[in-house]
Motif scaffolding. Structure first.
Motif, PDB file in Angstrom:
ATOM      1  N   LEU A   1       0.709  -1.406  -0.058  1.00  0.00           N
ATOM      2  CA  LEU A   1       0.195   0.274  -0.253  1.00  0.00           C
ATOM      3  C   LEU A   1       0.815   1.302  -0.594  1.00  0.00           C
ATOM      4  N   MET A   2       2.235   1.118   0.455  1.00  0.00           N
ATOM      5  CA  MET A   2       3.008   2.823   1.027  1.00  0.00           C
ATOM      6  C   MET A   2       3.225   3.126  -0.290  1.00  0.00           C
ATOM      7  N   LYS A   3       3.764   1.894  -0.878  1.00  0.00           N
ATOM      8  CA  LYS A   3       4.605   1.940  -2.246  1.00  0.00           C
ATOM      9  C   LYS A   3       3.973   2.400  -2.537  1.00  0.00           C
ATOM     10  N   LYS A   4       2.386   1.941  -3.107  1.00  0.00           N
ATOM     11  CA  LYS A   4       1.566   2.412  -4.328  1.00  0.00           C
ATOM     12  C   LYS A   4       1.482   3.650  -4.229  1.00  0.00           C
ATOM     13  N   LEU A   5       0.788   4.362  -2.631  1.00  0.00           N
ATOM     14  CA  LEU A   5       0.718   5.432  -2.928  1.00  0.00           C
ATOM     15  C   LEU A   5       1.816   6.601  -2.562  1.00  0.00           C
ATOM     16  N   ASN A   6       3.432   6.009  -2.236  1.00  0.00           N
ATOM     17  CA  ASN A   6       4.181   6.972  -3.032  1.00  0.00           C
ATOM     18  C   ASN A   6       3.904   6.899  -4.891  1.00  0.00           C
ATOM     19  N   LYS A   7       3.999   6.025  -5.166  1.00  0.00           N
ATOM     20  CA  LYS A   7       3.841   6.056  -6.542  1.00  0.00           C
ATOM     21  C   LYS A   7       2.872   7.090  -7.753  1.00  0.00           C
ATOM     22  N   TYR A   8       1.662   7.468  -6.443  1.00  0.00           N
ATOM     23  CA  TYR A   8       0.564   8.344  -6.377  1.00  0.00           C
ATOM     24  C   TYR A   8       1.259   9.973  -6.179  1.00  0.00           C
ATOM     25  N   GLY A   9       2.682   9.888  -5.947  1.00  0.00           N
ATOM     26  CA  GLY A   9       2.663  11.036  -5.351  1.00  0.00           C
ATOM     27  C   GLY A   9       2.689  11.233  -4.121  1.00  0.00           C
ATOM     28  N   ALA A  10       2.013  11.423  -3.034  1.00  0.00           N
ATOM     29  CA  ALA A  10       1.748  10.543  -1.692  1.00  0.00           C
ATOM     30  C   ALA A  10       2.600  10.664  -1.454  1.00  0.00           C
ATOM     31  N   SER A  11       2.940  11.360  -0.020  1.00  0.00           N
ATOM     32  CA  SER A  11       3.919  10.571   1.615  1.00  0.00           C
ATOM     33  C   SER A  11       2.566  10.118   2.101  1.00  0.00           C
ATOM     34  N   VAL A  12       2.971   9.246   3.208  1.00  0.00           N
ATOM     35  CA  VAL A  12       2.230   8.858   3.545  1.00  0.00           C
ATOM     36  C   VAL A  12       2.745   9.102   5.467  1.00  0.00           C
ATOM     37  N   VAL A  13       1.270   9.141   6.486  1.00  0.00           N
ATOM     38  CA  VAL A  13       1.297   9.443   7.301  1.00  0.00           C
ATOM     39  C   VAL A  13       0.593   8.289   8.529  1.00  0.00           C
ATOM     40  N   THR A  14       1.459   7.420   9.187  1.00  0.00           N
ATOM     41  CA  THR A  14       1.206   6.377  10.313  1.00  0.00           C
ATOM     42  C   THR A  14       0.892   6.832  11.767  1.00  0.00           C
ATOM     43  N   LEU A  15       0.267   5.758  12.271  1.00  0.00           N
ATOM     44  CA  LEU A  15      -0.085   6.090  13.531  1.00  0.00           C
ATOM     45  C   LEU A  15       0.963   6.131  14.935  1.00  0.00           C
ATOM     46  N   ASP A  16       2.457   5.721  13.977  1.00  0.00           N
ATOM     47  CA  ASP A  16       3.571   5.643  14.704  1.00  0.00           C
ATOM     48  C   ASP A  16       4.709   6.647  14.208  1.00  0.00           C
ATOM     49  N   MET A  17       3.890   7.873  13.675  1.00  0.00           N
ATOM     50  CA  MET A  17       4.931   9.164  13.800  1.00  0.00           C
ATOM     51  C   MET A  17       3.945  10.043  14.145  1.00  0.00           C
ATOM     52  N   LEU A  18       2.478   9.700  14.626  1.00  0.00           N
ATOM     53  CA  LEU A  18       1.846  10.839  15.781  1.00  0.00           C
ATOM     54  C   LEU A  18       2.952  10.695  17.587  1.00  0.00           C
ATOM     55  N   ASP A  19       2.420  11.501  17.971  1.00  0.00           N
ATOM     56  CA  ASP A  19       2.636  11.406  19.835  1.00  0.00           C
ATOM     57  C   ASP A  19       1.456  10.661  20.530  1.00  0.00           C
ATOM     58  N   TYR A  20       1.259   9.843  20.958  1.00  0.00           N
ATOM     59  CA  TYR A  20       0.562   8.879  21.662  1.00  0.00           C
ATOM     60  C   TYR A  20       0.470   9.654  22.832  1.00  0.00           C
ATOM     61  N   LEU A  21       0.862  10.219  23.625  1.00  0.00           N
ATOM     62  CA  LEU A  21       0.702  10.926  25.057  1.00  0.00           C
ATOM     63  C   LEU A  21      -0.427  11.946  24.392  1.00  0.00           C
ATOM     64  N   VAL A  22      -0.071  12.659  23.194  1.00  0.00           N
ATOM     65  CA  VAL A  22      -1.278  13.372  22.235  1.00  0.00           C
ATOM     66  C   VAL A  22      -2.670  13.154  22.432  1.00  0.00           C
ATOM     67  N   SER A  23      -2.347  11.440  21.291  1.00  0.00           N
ATOM     68  CA  SER A  23      -3.202  10.794  21.034  1.00  0.00           C
ATOM     69  C   SER A  23      -4.532  10.477  22.635  1.00  0.00           C
ATOM     70  N   LYS A  24      -3.357   9.982  23.446  1.00  0.00           N
ATOM     71  CA  LYS A  24      -3.757  10.025  25.308  1.00  0.00           C
ATOM     72  C   LYS A  24      -5.501  11.455  25.031  1.00  0.00           C
ATOM     73  N   ASP A  25      -4.353  12.431  25.320  1.00  0.00           N
ATOM     74  CA  ASP A  25      -5.204  13.374  25.792  1.00  0.00           C
ATOM     75  C   ASP A  25      -5.902  13.552  25.304  1.00  0.00           C
ATOM     76  N   SER A  26      -6.172  13.583  24.305  1.00  0.00           N
ATOM     77  CA  SER A  26      -7.230  13.905  23.396  1.00  0.00           C
ATOM     78  C   SER A  26      -8.388  12.718  23.178  1.00  0.00           C
ATOM     79  N   CYS A  27      -7.975  12.116  24.051  1.00  0.00           N
ATOM     80  CA  CYS A  27      -9.489  10.903  24.070  1.00  0.00           C
ATOM     81  C   CYS A  27      -9.958  11.238  25.366  1.00  0.00           C
ATOM     82  N   LYS A  28     -10.054  12.303  26.078  1.00  0.00           N
ATOM     83  CA  LYS A  28     -10.337  12.277  27.143  1.00  0.00           C
ATOM     84  C   LYS A  28     -11.387  12.942  27.001  1.00  0.00           C
ATOM     85  N   GLU A  29     -12.015  13.945  25.925  1.00  0.00           N
ATOM     86  CA  GLU A  29     -12.962  14.128  24.999  1.00  0.00           C
ATOM     87  C   GLU A  29     -14.029  12.371  25.483  1.00  0.00           C
ATOM     88  N   LEU A  30     -14.085  12.145  25.105  1.00  0.00           N
ATOM     89  CA  LEU A  30     -15.324  10.529  25.641  1.00  0.00           C
ATOM     90  C   LEU A  30     -15.516  10.310  26.885  1.00  0.00           C
TER      91      LEU A  30
END
Length: 326
Positions: A194-223
């Motif tokens: 999938l990532m290689k296909k997206l790169n061929k279409y000229g797209a860069s990829v962002v995954t969950l591992d590239m995001l800050d887990y602590l920020v994600s955890k704090d964001s879930c407090k709205e639930l």
């Protein structure tokens, strides 16, 4: 020299740097199964119950691939990788599933990984694992500390340098986010590169591992309450980060057919994205019968829609506020 085999499946895609470094520091010969291929998936599917998801079936195949090649098989028994949260029940029980379905297995190192109450349990897991190879606790401690440093270094390399998810190769480059478990996002055979296909279409990829887990955890407090599953926190909180960033052109949810966790989490993620943004969203479902032609057609249509939307000054979102009120 003891040979330790590690199946290249499930949480290997997240913790490979830690495990391989730890065993090598203890003087073991680390043997990792081959990259997932048709033979591995077929063998795993034949040995596993049909109701299991495709990452579990692939894991069975990776185990079979290592039989006769190693002295020990490292199959950690995952329970929790985050405080007060659990992981997928199938992943929790995969060690027992393999034991009861696959014959002639080598000795299994079935370390329990349970960080639900305290991260200190990781040391207990390392000590239990290391004692299969040596009785020297000081050596195990050094090996584990060095392995953790190696793991943290590799994880930092995954993250972008700034909150804008890094510079694009070109000013008009697309940025596509992939929301999914590490064992589907990084297994190139299961997700048909999938990532290689997206790169061929000229797209860069962002995954969950590239995001800050602590920020994600704090964001879930709205639930109203905390997610039962660690993945829920990463996916839902990650979606909020992607929405707030403002530079994501599209979001793909990569899921496995029959995944109970995803059936719940993905619905919340999709609802959040559609309510709070106009970012295009699409879900891609994987199983052993997935055809690349159909997969590619959907992906091309998704990218084409994003490009047309971006280049059209008169674009009006089909979701969100009504054009007219009666």
């Amino acid at each position: 020299m003891k040979r330790v085999g590690i199946p290249r499946g499930l949480y290997y895609h997240k913790y490979s740097a830690l495990w391989e470094s730890f065993f090598k520091n203890l003087g073991a010969d680390v043997i990792v199964s081959d990259i997932t291929n048709k033979k591995i998936l077929t063998n795993g599917s034949n040995a596993c119950v049909s109701e299991a998801c495709i990452p579990i079936k692939a894991y069975f195949g990776h185990v079979i691939e290592l039989i006769g090649k190693v002295d020990y098989l490292f199959m950690p028994r995952f329970t929790s990788v985050a405080r007060r949260q659990y992981i997928c029940p199938e992943v929790c029980g995969v060690t027992d599933m393999v034991r009861n379905s696959v014959k002639e297995l080598p000795k299994i190192i079935d370390t329990e990984i349970n960080l639900r109450e305290s991260r200190k349990n990781s040391w207990n897991a390392a000590l239990y694992t290391g004692e299969f190879l040596t009785g020297d606790r000081k050596k195990i401690s050094r090996a584990y500390k060095d392995a953790v440093n190696e793991y943290k270094s590799k994880r930092r390399a995954l993250k972008f340098a700034d909150t804008e998810f890094g510079a694009s190769p070109a000013k008009d480059n697309l940025k596509i986010a992939i929301i999914g478990h590490s064992y589907t996002v990084y297994d190139t055979f299961l997700n048909m590169e999938l990532m290689k296909k997206l790169n061929k279409y000229g797209a860069s990829v962002v995954t969950l591992d590239m995001l800050d887990y602590l920020v994600s955890k704090d964001s879930c407090k709205e639930l109203d309450k905390q997610f039962f599953w660690d993945y829920g926190t990463r996916a839902y909180g990650g979606a909020i980060q992607l929405i707030k960033n403002g530079r994501i052109d599209g979001i793909l949810a990569l899921t496995s057919f029959g995944c109970g966790v995803d059936s719940f989490v993905d619905e919340l993620v999709e609802d959040k994205i559609r309510k709070d943004s106009d970012i295009p969203f699409m879900k891609l479902v994987l199983d052993e019968h997935s055809a690349e032609a159909g997969f590619l057609t959907r992906l091309e249509a998704f990218i084409d829609m994003i490009v047309r939307r971006r280049d059209n000054d008169f674009y009006i979102s089909t979701s969100g506020k009504h054009l007219y009120n009666s």
